[in-house]
Design an enzyme around this catalytic site. Structure first.
Site, PDB file in Angstrom:
ATOM      1  N   LYS A  48      13.580 -16.500 -10.792  1.00  0.00           N
ATOM      2  CA  LYS A  48      13.934 -17.146  -9.555  1.00  0.00           C
ATOM      3  C   LYS A  48      12.742 -17.834  -8.918  1.00  0.00           C
ATOM      4  O   LYS A  48      12.885 -18.630  -7.994  1.00  0.00           O
ATOM      5  CB  LYS A  48      14.472 -16.085  -8.571  1.00  0.00           C
ATOM      6  CG  LYS A  48      15.669 -15.333  -9.084  1.00  0.00           C
ATOM      7  CD  LYS A  48      15.956 -14.129  -8.171  1.00  0.00           C
ATOM      8  CE  LYS A  48      17.061 -13.272  -8.754  1.00  0.00           C
ATOM      9  NZ  LYS A  48      16.972 -11.879  -8.313  1.00  0.00           N
ATOM     10  N   ASP A 108      -0.055 -16.620 -14.896  1.00  0.00           N
ATOM     11  CA  ASP A 108      -0.970 -15.525 -14.574  1.00  0.00           C
ATOM     12  C   ASP A 108      -1.639 -15.093 -15.894  1.00  0.00           C
ATOM     13  O   ASP A 108      -2.541 -15.769 -16.366  1.00  0.00           O
ATOM     14  CB  ASP A 108      -0.122 -14.422 -13.913  1.00  0.00           C
ATOM     15  CG  ASP A 108      -0.927 -13.322 -13.272  1.00  0.00           C
ATOM     16  OD1 ASP A 108      -1.906 -13.616 -12.591  1.00  0.00           O
ATOM     17  OD2 ASP A 108      -0.563 -12.145 -13.448  1.00  0.00           O
ATOM     18  N   ASP A 164       7.571 -13.989  -5.147  1.00  0.00           N
ATOM     19  CA  ASP A 164       8.019 -12.771  -4.464  1.00  0.00           C
ATOM     20  C   ASP A 164       7.084 -11.590  -4.671  1.00  0.00           C
ATOM     21  O   ASP A 164       6.270 -11.550  -5.582  1.00  0.00           O
ATOM     22  CB  ASP A 164       9.390 -12.365  -5.004  1.00  0.00           C
ATOM     23  CG  ASP A 164       9.300 -11.776  -6.410  1.00  0.00           C
ATOM     24  OD1 ASP A 164       8.755 -12.460  -7.306  1.00  0.00           O
ATOM     25  OD2 ASP A 164       9.742 -10.634  -6.607  1.00  0.00           O
TER      26      ASP A 164
HETATM   27  P1  IMP Z   1       2.373 -13.804 -16.594  1.00  0.00           P
HETATM   28  O1  IMP Z   1       3.220 -13.484 -17.781  1.00  0.00           O
HETATM   29  O2  IMP Z   1       1.339 -12.714 -16.359  1.00  0.00           O
HETATM   30  O3  IMP Z   1       1.740 -15.171 -16.635  1.00  0.00           O
HETATM   31  O4  IMP Z   1       3.288 -13.652 -15.332  1.00  0.00           O
HETATM   32  C1  IMP Z   1       4.016 -14.640 -14.791  1.00  0.00           C
HETATM   33  C2  IMP Z   1       4.992 -14.078 -13.782  1.00  0.00           C
HETATM   34  O5  IMP Z   1       4.422 -13.002 -13.013  1.00  0.00           O
HETATM   35  C3  IMP Z   1       5.316 -15.150 -12.780  1.00  0.00           C
HETATM   36  O6  IMP Z   1       6.417 -15.927 -13.195  1.00  0.00           O
HETATM   37  C4  IMP Z   1       5.571 -14.363 -11.524  1.00  0.00           C
HETATM   38  O7  IMP Z   1       6.931 -13.973 -11.444  1.00  0.00           O
HETATM   39  C5  IMP Z   1       4.701 -13.134 -11.641  1.00  0.00           C
HETATM   40  N1  IMP Z   1       3.440 -13.267 -10.882  1.00  0.00           N
HETATM   41  C6  IMP Z   1       2.196 -13.394 -11.370  1.00  0.00           C
HETATM   42  N2  IMP Z   1       1.271 -13.495 -10.399  1.00  0.00           N
HETATM   43  C7  IMP Z   1       1.965 -13.453  -9.238  1.00  0.00           C
HETATM   44  C8  IMP Z   1       1.571 -13.550  -7.848  1.00  0.00           C
HETATM   45  O8  IMP Z   1       0.411 -13.677  -7.457  1.00  0.00           O
HETATM   46  N3  IMP Z   1       2.606 -13.459  -6.964  1.00  0.00           N
HETATM   47  C9  IMP Z   1       3.904 -13.322  -7.297  1.00  0.00           C
HETATM   48  N4  IMP Z   1       4.312 -13.251  -8.585  1.00  0.00           N
HETATM   49  C10 IMP Z   1       3.342 -13.318  -9.541  1.00  0.00           C
HETATM   50 MG    MG Z   2       8.387 -12.936 -10.019  1.00  0.00          MG
END
Ligand code: IMP
Ligand code: MG
Length: 187
Positions: A48, A108, A164
């Site tokens: 979302k 992230d 979120d």
């Molecule tokens: P990744 O797989 O670690 O790159 O995570 C990506 C997902 O983690 C994103 O689509 C977000 O839903 C969540 N996420 C990562 N960092 C944040 C943040 O600072 N705030 C909110 N959601 C985050």
């Molecule tokens: Mg999220």
């Protein structure tokens, strides 16, 4: 109390305000419209978190395109994903031979998008690129970068404009940094 004051109490500072978001999204829309002129484009919203970014970006793009939505759940908690992605809602559009742009809220660790990219590449799109509102490069755990990025941000947990914390704060019109005590006191 669950209103404006509650949200302000938990968000320490505004990192990117509404005006800065509006300007940057307009620039991205202009850039994408140039890069994808005369191409058959499918713009995919990753639910979302990307919902605000996606709807503003789509309106900032002046080219003909199709919009579709994908719901993914990753195994992990609010702050840390495992990168193992399960498709909870798939797109309805065939992307074979089409130019796909994924609109995502944030990169992230990068694991979620790496996995998602692999899944979508199996469907043989003509091209596939990632457009993220935010990028936290310090946190990267794999070799991936957004092709288009709104803002590079430091390693802080942010909420608002779709992002979120445990399902809340998505409707803030700006991107703000969560106060650490807000998630420490959460359970
Ligand atoms: P990744 O797989 O670690 O790159 O995570 C990506 C997902 O983690 C994103 O689509 C977000 O839903 C969540 N996420 C990562 N960092 C944040 C943040 O600072 N705030 C909110 N959601 C985050
Ligand atoms: Mg999220």
């Amino acid at each position: 109390m669950r209103g404006k004051e509650f949200m302000a109490m938990h968000v320490g500072k505004v990192l990117i305000d509404e005006e800065a978001i509006r300007r940057r999204v307009a620039e991205l829309g202009e850039q994408l419209s140039k890069d994808y002129e005369d191409k058959e484009v499918v713009l995919i919203c990753i639910l979302k978190g990307a919902v605000m970014f996606f709807s503003d970006l789509a309106r900032a793009m002046t080219i003909h395109l199709k919009m579709d939505f994908m719901g993914i759940s990753s195994y992990g908690d609010a702050e840390k994903t495992s990168g193992i992605v399960k498709i909870a809602k798939d797109i309805d559009t065939s992307i074979t031979g089409k130019h796909v742009i994924i609109a995502e809220d944030i990169m992230d660790s990068g694991l979620t998008l790496l996995h998602l990219k692999r899944i979508l590449m199996e469907r043989k799109p003509a091209s596939l690129r990632i457009c993220c509102l935010l990028d936290k490069p310090e946190r990267r755990e794999c070799d991936i970068r957004p092709d288009y990025c709104g803002f590079t941000i430091p390693n802080e947990f942010v909420v608002g404009y779709g992002l979120d914390f445990r399902g809340e704060y998505r409707n803030l019109p700006y991107v703000g940094v969560m106060k650490p005590e807000a998630y420490e006191n959460c359970d």
